[in-house]
Design a protein around this motif. Structure first.
Motif, PDB file in Angstrom:
ATOM      1  N   SER A  88      25.814  36.851  42.209  1.00  0.00           N
ATOM      2  CA  SER A  88      26.328  38.202  42.468  1.00  0.00           C
ATOM      3  C   SER A  88      27.011  38.753  41.221  1.00  0.00           C
ATOM      4  N   ASP A  89      27.080  40.094  41.128  1.00  0.00           N
ATOM      5  CA  ASP A  89      27.733  40.684  39.964  1.00  0.00           C
ATOM      6  C   ASP A  89      29.234  40.865  40.179  1.00  0.00           C
ATOM      7  N   THR A  90      29.656  41.199  41.404  1.00  0.00           N
ATOM      8  CA  THR A  90      31.079  41.401  41.680  1.00  0.00           C
ATOM      9  C   THR A  90      31.483  40.644  42.942  1.00  0.00           C
ATOM     10  N   LEU A  91      32.778  40.498  43.120  1.00  0.00           N
ATOM     11  CA  LEU A  91      33.276  39.832  44.318  1.00  0.00           C
ATOM     12  C   LEU A  91      32.885  40.611  45.567  1.00  0.00           C
ATOM     13  N   GLN A  92      32.873  41.929  45.489  1.00  0.00           N
ATOM     14  CA  GLN A  92      32.501  42.726  46.654  1.00  0.00           C
ATOM     15  C   GLN A  92      31.080  42.405  47.113  1.00  0.00           C
ATOM     16  N   ASN A  93      30.149  42.286  46.180  1.00  0.00           N
ATOM     17  CA  ASN A  93      28.776  41.948  46.537  1.00  0.00           C
ATOM     18  C   ASN A  93      28.657  40.513  47.026  1.00  0.00           C
ATOM     19  N   ALA A  94      29.491  39.636  46.476  1.00  0.00           N
ATOM     20  CA  ALA A  94      29.490  38.252  46.940  1.00  0.00           C
ATOM     21  C   ALA A  94      29.960  38.175  48.391  1.00  0.00           C
ATOM     22  N   ILE A  95      30.975  38.967  48.729  1.00  0.00           N
ATOM     23  CA  ILE A  95      31.481  39.001  50.107  1.00  0.00           C
ATOM     24  C   ILE A  95      30.420  39.561  51.046  1.00  0.00           C
ATOM     25  N   LEU A  98      28.097  36.824  51.741  1.00  0.00           N
ATOM     26  CA  LEU A  98      28.735  35.838  52.618  1.00  0.00           C
ATOM     27  C   LEU A  98      28.708  36.294  54.068  1.00  0.00           C
ATOM     28  N   LEU A  99      29.065  37.549  54.314  1.00  0.00           N
ATOM     29  CA  LEU A  99      29.110  38.064  55.671  1.00  0.00           C
ATOM     30  C   LEU A  99      27.732  38.086  56.313  1.00  0.00           C
ATOM     31  N   GLN A 100      26.726  38.410  55.519  1.00  0.00           N
ATOM     32  CA  GLN A 100      25.384  38.556  56.070  1.00  0.00           C
ATOM     33  C   GLN A 100      24.705  37.213  56.325  1.00  0.00           C
ATOM     34  N   TYR A 101      24.990  36.216  55.465  1.00  0.00           N
ATOM     35  CA  TYR A 101      24.214  34.978  55.531  1.00  0.00           C
ATOM     36  C   TYR A 101      25.052  33.728  55.782  1.00  0.00           C
ATOM     37  N   ASP A 102      26.303  33.898  56.192  1.00  0.00           N
ATOM     38  CA  ASP A 102      27.194  32.765  56.412  1.00  0.00           C
ATOM     39  C   ASP A 102      26.640  31.750  57.406  1.00  0.00           C
ATOM     40  N   SER A 103      25.889  32.228  58.401  1.00  0.00           N
ATOM     41  CA  SER A 103      25.372  31.313  59.426  1.00  0.00           C
ATOM     42  C   SER A 103      24.352  30.327  58.869  1.00  0.00           C
ATOM     43  N   ILE A 190      42.242  35.672  55.459  1.00  0.00           N
ATOM     44  CA  ILE A 190      42.718  35.687  54.082  1.00  0.00           C
ATOM     45  C   ILE A 190      42.818  37.135  53.629  1.00  0.00           C
ATOM     46  N   ASP A 191      44.001  37.532  53.168  1.00  0.00           N
ATOM     47  CA  ASP A 191      44.216  38.870  52.610  1.00  0.00           C
ATOM     48  C   ASP A 191      44.276  38.766  51.087  1.00  0.00           C
ATOM     49  N   PHE A 192      43.714  39.751  50.398  1.00  0.00           N
ATOM     50  CA  PHE A 192      43.741  39.732  48.933  1.00  0.00           C
ATOM     51  C   PHE A 192      43.768  41.159  48.404  1.00  0.00           C
ATOM     52  N   PRO A 193      44.184  41.340  47.153  1.00  0.00           N
ATOM     53  CA  PRO A 193      44.288  42.703  46.596  1.00  0.00           C
ATOM     54  C   PRO A 193      42.939  43.410  46.526  1.00  0.00           C
ATOM     55  N   LEU A 194      42.933  44.697  46.784  1.00  0.00           N
ATOM     56  CA  LEU A 194      41.703  45.475  46.715  1.00  0.00           C
ATOM     57  C   LEU A 194      41.070  45.414  45.324  1.00  0.00           C
ATOM     58  N   ALA A 195      41.901  45.313  44.302  1.00  0.00           N
ATOM     59  CA  ALA A 195      41.385  45.295  42.927  1.00  0.00           C
ATOM     60  C   ALA A 195      40.465  44.109  42.673  1.00  0.00           C
ATOM     61  N   TYR A 196      40.612  43.033  43.459  1.00  0.00           N
ATOM     62  CA  TYR A 196      39.771  41.856  43.269  1.00  0.00           C
ATOM     63  C   TYR A 196      38.296  42.159  43.548  1.00  0.00           C
ATOM     64  N   LEU A 197      38.026  43.163  44.359  1.00  0.00           N
ATOM     65  CA  LEU A 197      36.643  43.467  44.731  1.00  0.00           C
ATOM     66  C   LEU A 197      35.784  43.812  43.525  1.00  0.00           C
ATOM     67  N   ASP A 198      36.397  44.347  42.485  1.00  0.00           N
ATOM     68  CA  ASP A 198      35.643  44.764  41.302  1.00  0.00           C
ATOM     69  C   ASP A 198      35.550  43.683  40.231  1.00  0.00           C
ATOM     70  N   LEU A 199      36.124  42.514  40.494  1.00  0.00           N
ATOM     71  CA  LEU A 199      36.055  41.428  39.515  1.00  0.00           C
ATOM     72  C   LEU A 199      34.617  40.943  39.358  1.00  0.00           C
ATOM     73  N   PRO A 206      21.068  39.393  38.057  1.00  0.00           N
ATOM     74  CA  PRO A 206      20.472  40.354  38.990  1.00  0.00           C
ATOM     75  C   PRO A 206      19.082  39.967  39.497  1.00  0.00           C
ATOM     76  N   MET A 207      18.210  39.500  38.607  1.00  0.00           N
ATOM     77  CA  MET A 207      16.856  39.151  39.029  1.00  0.00           C
ATOM     78  C   MET A 207      16.869  37.966  39.991  1.00  0.00           C
ATOM     79  N   MET A 208      17.646  36.951  39.645  1.00  0.00           N
ATOM     80  CA  MET A 208      17.745  35.783  40.508  1.00  0.00           C
ATOM     81  C   MET A 208      18.395  36.155  41.836  1.00  0.00           C
ATOM     82  N   HIS A 209      19.344  37.085  41.789  1.00  0.00           N
ATOM     83  CA  HIS A 209      20.044  37.508  43.008  1.00  0.00           C
ATOM     84  C   HIS A 209      19.058  38.108  44.004  1.00  0.00           C
TER      85      HIS A 209
END
Length: 336
Positions: A88-95, A98-103, A190-199, A206-209
């Motif tokens: 993933s490129d950012t934490l937001q996309n990683a999340i 995670l939400l979509q494929y956690d199962s 788990i709560d975390f700062p909104l700014a972390y989403l853009d890390l 991208p291609m492998m993703h």
């Protein structure tokens, strides 16, 4: 039947081996010696997974066994989802992944993303009551993975757990997570700062993703095709913040069934909407009672009348809810 991937289960055995615990003895102890003969990609029941975690706690003497296990998580332990997150490129996309494929990793609970003006949160709600080691591993592993892929000093704002922990154990968790830890909560969150989403992830690819995303979707479709209607229905009930206003018609529409078809399919699986709703109400009840007054608990569980809740509670626990609530309060005082 809720399950985990064979990789996720096997990683527990690998961790125990590092602690000089024999793999075959563990499998025999939980009556699962056939694990070694399973085909690659097989699923493992949550009963065997939990039994292994509880055995690990007993054999190592670690009251926070799941916490230590979670710290040792590797991308490979998550299978294709681990590599999808890593690319993933950012934490937001990683999340989002995670939400979509956690199962794919463990189909034992529902992960939800929440956000307000001050923070972002990941809330994880098990489908059934799970031991604290299962919850500790999940919550710890998520933070451990992000720290390994982005920055080891990243710090959540707060960790909430539904289980009761001793003060020394809470202090140890707080020291590692580097944030306040609350127990006996309504949710695991788990709560975390909104700014972390853009890390950004250093391993961004991208291609492998895109390739891994397609593979994850194929695996998820295969997993869902094996799910019963009852499992799919329970998943929907679990995703609801509360059970207010739910009825069979609304659930049938969410599953793309007519109410009659849903009723027939559930009968074929020897269950019913009423039984599954009752199961979900009971699962939520004790946690809600630790936080709310009885009237609010009844409402959250979707009962129109307090008397209906009282009758259901008597059937579940064999006593009045007021008596049970006093017992919970007494146990909480003893714990601290």
């Amino acid at each position: 039947m809720t399950t985990t991937s064979d990789l996720y289960f096997s990683s527990v055995l690998s961790y125990l081996a590092l602690n000089n615990v024999d793999k075959h003895e563990c499998l025999a102890a939980i009556n699962f010696s056939e694990f070694d003969t399973l085909a690659k990609g097989s699923r493992v029941s949550v009963a065997h997974y939990q039994a292994l975690l509880q055995l690990g706690e007993s054999l190592t003497g670690q009251s926070l066994f799941g916490f230590y296990l979670g710290q040792e998580i590797r991308t490979a332990d998550y299978g294709v989802l681990g590599y999808l997150v890593e690319s993933s490129d950012t934490l937001q996309n990683a999340i989002t992944a995670l939400l979509q494929y956690d199962s794919l990793v463990a189909d034992i609970g529902k992960a939800q993303y929440l956000q307000d003006h001050h923070k972002a949160s990941i809330r994880w709600t098990p489908y059934n009551q799970l031991c604290k080691q299962t919850v500790l591993r999940n919550m710890t592993a998520w933070v451990a993975v992000v720290r390994k892929l982005i920055n080891p000093s990243l710090t959540p704002l707060q960790l909430q757990l539904v289980h009761t922990l001793s003060e020394p154990d809470c202090a140890q968790l707080a020291a590692w997570f580097k944030c306040p830890v609350k127990t006996n909560c309504e949710f695991n969150q788990i709560d975390f700062p909104l700014a972390y989403l853009d890390l950004h992830f250093a391993s961004d690819n991208p291609m492998m993703h895109q390739v891994l995303k397609q593979l994850s979707l194929e695996q998820l479709n295969q997993l869902h095709s094996k799910q019963t209607v009852a499992q799919r229905l329970l998943s929907i009930l679990m995703s609801k913040t509360d059970l207010l206003g739910l009825n069979q018609e609304r659930i049938a529409a969410a599953l793309n069934f007519t109410p009659r078809t849903l009723q027939r399919r559930l009968q074929q699986e020897n269950t019913s909407y009423a039984l599954l709703l009752d199961q979900e109400r009971k699962r939520r009840c004790e946690q809600l009672m630790q936080k709310y007054k009885l009237g609010a608990v009844a409402a959250e569980l979707g009962f129109n009348e307090q008397s209906s809740f009282n009758r259901a509670f008597l059937r579940w626990y064999g006593c009045k809810p007021s008596i049970y609530k006093k017992q919970l309060q007494a146990q909480s005082q003893i714990s601290y």
